[in-house]
Structure formats: structure tokens, C-alpha cells
Design a protein around this motif. Structure first.
Motif, PDB file in Angstrom:
ATOM      1  N   VAL A  17       0.840  -1.201   0.000  1.00 46.00           N
ATOM      2  CA  VAL A  17       0.000   0.000   0.000  1.00 46.00           C
ATOM      3  C   VAL A  17       0.876   1.253   0.000  1.00 46.00           C
ATOM      4  O   VAL A  17       0.594   2.226  -0.700  1.00 46.00           O
ATOM      5  CB  VAL A  17      -0.949  -0.015   1.224  1.00 46.00           C
ATOM      6  N   TYR A  18       1.956   1.234   0.782  1.00 45.87           N
ATOM      7  CA  TYR A  18       2.870   2.372   0.884  1.00 45.87           C
ATOM      8  C   TYR A  18       4.219   1.853   1.370  1.00 45.87           C
ATOM      9  O   TYR A  18       4.276   0.918   2.175  1.00 45.87           O
ATOM     10  CB  TYR A  18       2.331   3.416   1.872  1.00 45.87           C
ATOM     11  N   VAL A  23       9.768   2.008   6.402  1.00 50.21           N
ATOM     12  CA  VAL A  23       8.514   1.336   6.743  1.00 50.21           C
ATOM     13  C   VAL A  23       7.894   0.724   5.487  1.00 50.21           C
ATOM     14  O   VAL A  23       7.963   1.315   4.404  1.00 50.21           O
ATOM     15  CB  VAL A  23       7.516   2.356   7.363  1.00 50.21           C
ATOM     16  N   LEU A  24       7.307  -0.462   5.645  1.00 55.94           N
ATOM     17  CA  LEU A  24       6.517  -1.088   4.579  1.00 55.94           C
ATOM     18  C   LEU A  24       5.095  -1.280   5.097  1.00 55.94           C
ATOM     19  O   LEU A  24       4.899  -1.769   6.221  1.00 55.94           O
ATOM     20  CB  LEU A  24       7.118  -2.449   4.198  1.00 55.94           C
ATOM     21  N   CYS A  25       4.125  -0.926   4.244  1.00 56.37           N
ATOM     22  CA  CYS A  25       2.712  -1.053   4.597  1.00 56.37           C
ATOM     23  C   CYS A  25       2.046  -1.941   3.549  1.00 56.37           C
ATOM     24  O   CYS A  25       2.133  -1.655   2.353  1.00 56.37           O
ATOM     25  CB  CYS A  25       2.026   0.311   4.610  1.00 56.37           C
ATOM     26  N   PHE A  26       1.375  -2.996   4.006  1.00 56.80           N
ATOM     27  CA  PHE A  26       0.768  -3.943   3.065  1.00 56.80           C
ATOM     28  C   PHE A  26      -0.545  -4.463   3.634  1.00 56.80           C
ATOM     29  O   PHE A  26      -0.787  -4.418   4.851  1.00 56.80           O
ATOM     30  CB  PHE A  26       1.732  -5.096   2.742  1.00 56.80           C
ATOM     31  N   ASN A  27      -1.383  -4.982   2.727  1.00 57.02           N
ATOM     32  CA  ASN A  27      -2.687  -5.489   3.151  1.00 57.02           C
ATOM     33  C   ASN A  27      -2.533  -6.740   4.006  1.00 57.02           C
ATOM     34  O   ASN A  27      -1.752  -7.641   3.682  1.00 57.02           O
ATOM     35  CB  ASN A  27      -3.550  -5.827   1.929  1.00 57.02           C
ATOM     36  N   ALA A  33     -11.601  -5.847   8.278  1.00 59.38           N
ATOM     37  CA  ALA A  33     -12.450  -4.726   7.867  1.00 59.38           C
ATOM     38  C   ALA A  33     -12.138  -4.446   6.396  1.00 59.38           C
ATOM     39  O   ALA A  33     -11.154  -4.975   5.852  1.00 59.38           O
ATOM     40  CB  ALA A  33     -12.144  -3.511   8.736  1.00 59.38           C
ATOM     41  N   PRO A  34     -12.958  -3.615   5.724  1.00 58.54           N
ATOM     42  CA  PRO A  34     -12.685  -3.323   4.311  1.00 58.54           C
ATOM     43  C   PRO A  34     -11.272  -2.795   4.069  1.00 58.54           C
ATOM     44  O   PRO A  34     -10.673  -3.091   3.034  1.00 58.54           O
ATOM     45  CB  PRO A  34     -13.748  -2.279   3.966  1.00 58.54           C
ATOM     46  N   VAL A  35     -10.756  -1.971   4.978  1.00 56.00           N
ATOM     47  CA  VAL A  35      -9.349  -1.556   4.926  1.00 56.00           C
ATOM     48  C   VAL A  35      -8.647  -2.178   6.133  1.00 56.00           C
ATOM     49  O   VAL A  35      -9.076  -1.985   7.285  1.00 56.00           O
ATOM     50  CB  VAL A  35      -9.200  -0.022   4.970  1.00 56.00           C
ATOM     51  N   HIS A  36      -7.607  -2.954   5.869  1.00 58.92           N
ATOM     52  CA  HIS A  36      -6.820  -3.552   6.961  1.00 58.92           C
ATOM     53  C   HIS A  36      -5.377  -3.639   6.466  1.00 58.92           C
ATOM     54  O   HIS A  36      -4.998  -4.569   5.739  1.00 58.92           O
ATOM     55  CB  HIS A  36      -7.359  -4.934   7.330  1.00 58.92           C
ATOM     56  N   VAL A  37      -4.608  -2.640   6.851  1.00 64.39           N
ATOM     57  CA  VAL A  37      -3.223  -2.499   6.395  1.00 64.39           C
ATOM     58  C   VAL A  37      -2.296  -2.701   7.590  1.00 64.39           C
ATOM     59  O   VAL A  37      -2.558  -2.178   8.680  1.00 64.39           O
ATOM     60  CB  VAL A  37      -3.005  -1.102   5.758  1.00 64.39           C
TER      61      VAL A  37
END
Ligand code: 5GP
Ligand code: ZN
Length: 113
Positions: A17-18, A23-27, A33-37
Motif C-alpha cells: 500500500v505504501y 517502513v513497509l505497509c501492506f494489506n 475490515a474493508p481496509v486492513h493495512v
């Protein structure tokens, strides 16, 4: 061996995601929930207490906060979201690499906790 270190190093695939240098951000593979990162420091820390125990870890907590804000923008979470950190076995932590759940896309008071 740490599964999130493997994801950070690209040995295990993830849906990014970012990302920045720190930092690494992923699903999350099992979204609550509909968004869960998952917001994951690229350096291994066992948990938030481990992060709090060094100057470098405290710097990373700042990077995590910035990344949470980026995820909120990317995922259009302007009406609100929740950040969860499970710490230790009794806190429900299952992956022993510090990480922060960003959960949203729904009115959470009606869905979780
Ligand atoms: P914890 O329970 O430690 O707070 O959170 C660990 C999270 O990592 C869980 O929500 C779980 O679904 C997620 N997870 C575990 N393994 C993987 C994986 O291989 N890929 C992704 N994307 N998420 C994972
Ligand atoms: Zn790790």
C-alpha cells in the motif's frame, strides 16, 4: 527466521500500500475490515516495547506514525480509522515483529470491539 522480515525483503509476496526507506505497509492477508493495512518497520523489533527501548526504535515509532498518515490518505480514511498494536502473547500478538494494524473503511463502533 521472521515472516515480516521475509516480506520486507521481498522473499514472501505482499500487496503493498505504501513504502519508504523505513517502513513497509501492506494489506493483511486475513482482513478484519474493508481496509486492513499492516504498518511494519523495515528494521526488526520484537514488539512496541522493544521499539521503546532504544533511540533508534523511538525514531522508528515516528516513521510508523508518518506511514499511518500516508496510509490514511491513500485509503481515503478521512472520516476515521483505528490503529491496533497487539503486544506479547497475552495481547494477541502472533507475529513477533512489531507492527500496527490500520483498520477502517467502515464505522468501527458497529463492527469491532
Ligand atoms: P498480530 O496477530 O501479530 O497482531 O497480527 C499479525 C497479522 O499478520 C494477522 O492479522 C495476520 O492475518 C497477518 N499475517 C500473517 N501472516 C501474513 C502474511 O504472510 N501476509 C500478510 N499480508 N499478512 C499476514
Ligand atoms: Zn522481523
Amino acid at each position: 527466521m521472521c515472516i515480516f522480515c521475509d516480506i520486507v525483503e521481498g522473499k514472501i509476496p505482499s500487496t503493498k500500500v505504501y513504502e519508504n526507506d523505513k517502513v513497509l505497509c501492506f494489506n493483511d492477508i486475513n482482513p478484519a475490515a474493508p481496509v486492513h493495512v499492516l504498518v511494519v518497520p523495515k528494521k526488526h523489533f520484537d514488539d512496541i516495547r522493544d521499539m521503546a527501548s532504544s533511540a533508534e526504535g523511538k525514531e522508528y515509532l515516528g516513521y510508523v506514525a508518518e506511514a499511518i498518515d500516508e496510509v490514511a490518505k491513500i485509503k481515503d480514511l478521512g472520516t476515521g480509522f483505528r490503529v491496533i498494536n497487539n503486544c506479547g502473547a497475552d495481547g494477541g500478538q502472533t507475529v513477533m515483529h512489531a507492527h500496527f494494524h490500520v483498520i477502517g473503511g467502515v464505522k468501527l463502533s458497529e463492527k469491532i470491539l
